[in-house]
Design an enzyme around this catalytic site. Structure first.
Site, PDB file in Angstrom:
ATOM      1  N   GLU A 155      -9.854  18.122 -14.398  1.00  0.00           N
ATOM      2  CA  GLU A 155      -9.317  19.417 -13.939  1.00  0.00           C
ATOM      3  C   GLU A 155      -9.843  19.767 -12.548  1.00  0.00           C
ATOM      4  O   GLU A 155      -9.111  20.317 -11.724  1.00  0.00           O
ATOM      5  CB  GLU A 155      -9.671  20.512 -14.956  1.00  0.00           C
ATOM      6  CG  GLU A 155      -8.896  20.336 -16.255  1.00  0.00           C
ATOM      7  CD  GLU A 155      -9.285  21.345 -17.310  1.00  0.00           C
ATOM      8  OE1 GLU A 155     -10.497  21.434 -17.611  1.00  0.00           O
ATOM      9  OE2 GLU A 155      -8.396  22.032 -17.832  1.00  0.00           O
ATOM     10  N   GLU A 170      -9.989  16.630 -24.432  1.00  0.00           N
ATOM     11  CA  GLU A 170     -10.406  17.833 -25.160  1.00  0.00           C
ATOM     12  C   GLU A 170      -9.939  17.828 -26.610  1.00  0.00           C
ATOM     13  O   GLU A 170     -10.682  18.190 -27.530  1.00  0.00           O
ATOM     14  CB  GLU A 170      -9.863  19.092 -24.453  1.00  0.00           C
ATOM     15  CG  GLU A 170     -10.650  19.514 -23.226  1.00  0.00           C
ATOM     16  CD  GLU A 170     -10.232  18.828 -21.942  1.00  0.00           C
ATOM     17  OE1 GLU A 170      -9.577  17.758 -21.999  1.00  0.00           O
ATOM     18  OE2 GLU A 170     -10.571  19.355 -20.868  1.00  0.00           O
ATOM     19  N   ALA A 185     -17.030  18.968 -19.262  1.00  0.00           N
ATOM     20  CA  ALA A 185     -18.018  19.967 -19.674  1.00  0.00           C
ATOM     21  C   ALA A 185     -19.254  19.271 -20.226  1.00  0.00           C
ATOM     22  O   ALA A 185     -19.167  18.175 -20.781  1.00  0.00           O
ATOM     23  CB  ALA A 185     -17.407  20.874 -20.747  1.00  0.00           C
ATOM     24  N   GLY A 202     -12.869  18.597 -17.985  1.00  0.00           N
ATOM     25  CA  GLY A 202     -13.098  19.460 -16.820  1.00  0.00           C
ATOM     26  C   GLY A 202     -13.275  18.661 -15.539  1.00  0.00           C
ATOM     27  O   GLY A 202     -12.995  19.172 -14.449  1.00  0.00           O
TER      28      GLY A 202
END
Ligand SMILES: CCC/C=C/C(=O)SCCNC(=O)CCNC(=O)[C@H](O)C(C)(C)COP(=O)([O-])OP(=O)([O-])OC[C@H]1O[C@@H](n2cnc3c(N)ncnc32)[C@H](O)[C@@H]1OP(=O)([O-])[O-]
Length: 196
Positions: free
Chosen positions: A104, A124, A61, A101
């Site tokens: 991911e 995270e 992110a 992310g």
């Protein structure tokens, strides 16, 4: 910042480009969704490779957008679901880092090729949040609950060779990561045709 697309034979190579670390800002997500959607629909394209510019896959992110009220019309979850559901083989080519992310997104691809110098992780927890774009489902599915929990609760960066042993990535290469991902995609396509 944008995702760009080029063609290598029938494989679309989508490059995520947002210097310095290809953080998934709102506009980058929109661009990835557009390029990926177009490549998925284009009948001349048989497979898709996702990679990052600037020597990194993606650091996750965009921390600089945390707390901003940008309307989240293209969530990473939407992109990841579209990647996972894609009828064409999708291969992630991981150079540098695939974090948060970014990992991911790579986990949503059907295969992952990593450069030997690459690192992957879900950091995270180190910034007080949990992976929320499928990592807590896709990582344990791929490598089992104990190994996935270890990565999730420690947030550590896992080197490519260890990621290979754990099963996070399918192949580790010393150089030409994107070419190796294209090769893998073409190999998968060859297997598909051989079975019909
Ligand atoms: C969307 C769904 C939910 C997802 C949640 C997540 O992904 S949470 C997980 C989120 N991800 C993380 O928590 C990963 C946090 N990042 C790192 O661990 C490290 O920065 C690194 C390993 C990516 C690079 O280490 P390094 O020692 O080689 O370099 P360096 O540290 O000096 O940074 C270089 C430049 O990159 C910049 N920048 C970096 N990351 C981000 C970012 N995410 N964003 C924006 N910018 C970022 C950094 O500010 C600096 O810019 P400057 O000041 O030059 O303009």
């Amino acid at each position: 910042m944008a995702a760009t697309r080029r063609l290598s034979h029938s494989v679309a190579v989508i490059t995520i480009n947002h210097p310095p670390v290809n953080a998934l800002s709102h506009s980058l997500r929109r661009s990835i969704a557009k390029e990926f959607g177009d490549a998925s629909k284009d009948s001349s394209i048989e497979a898709i490779v996702l990679c990052g510019a600037n020597g990194n896959f993606c650091a996750g992110a965009d921390i600089k957008e945390f707390g901003s009220s940008t309307l989240d019309s293209v969530s990473l979850n939407n992109i990841n679901d579209a990647v996972e559901r894609c009828q064409k083989p999708v291969v992630a080519a991981i150079e540098g880092v695939a974090l948060g992310g970014g990992l991911e997104l790579a986990l949503s691809c059907h295969y992952r090729v990593a450069n030997v110098q690459a690192r992957v992780g879900l950091p995270e927890v180190l910034i007080g949040i949990l992976p929320a774009a499928g990592g807590t489902q896709r990582l344990p599915r791929l490598i089992g609950i104990p190994a996935a929990l270890d990565m999730i609760v420690r947030g550590r960066h896992v080197p490519a060779t260890e990621a290979l042993q754990l099963g996070v990535v399918d192949e580790v290469v010393k150089a030409n990561t994107i070419d190796a991902a294209i090769q893998l995609a073409r190999k998968v396509l060859g297997e598909k045709y051989n079975h019909h």
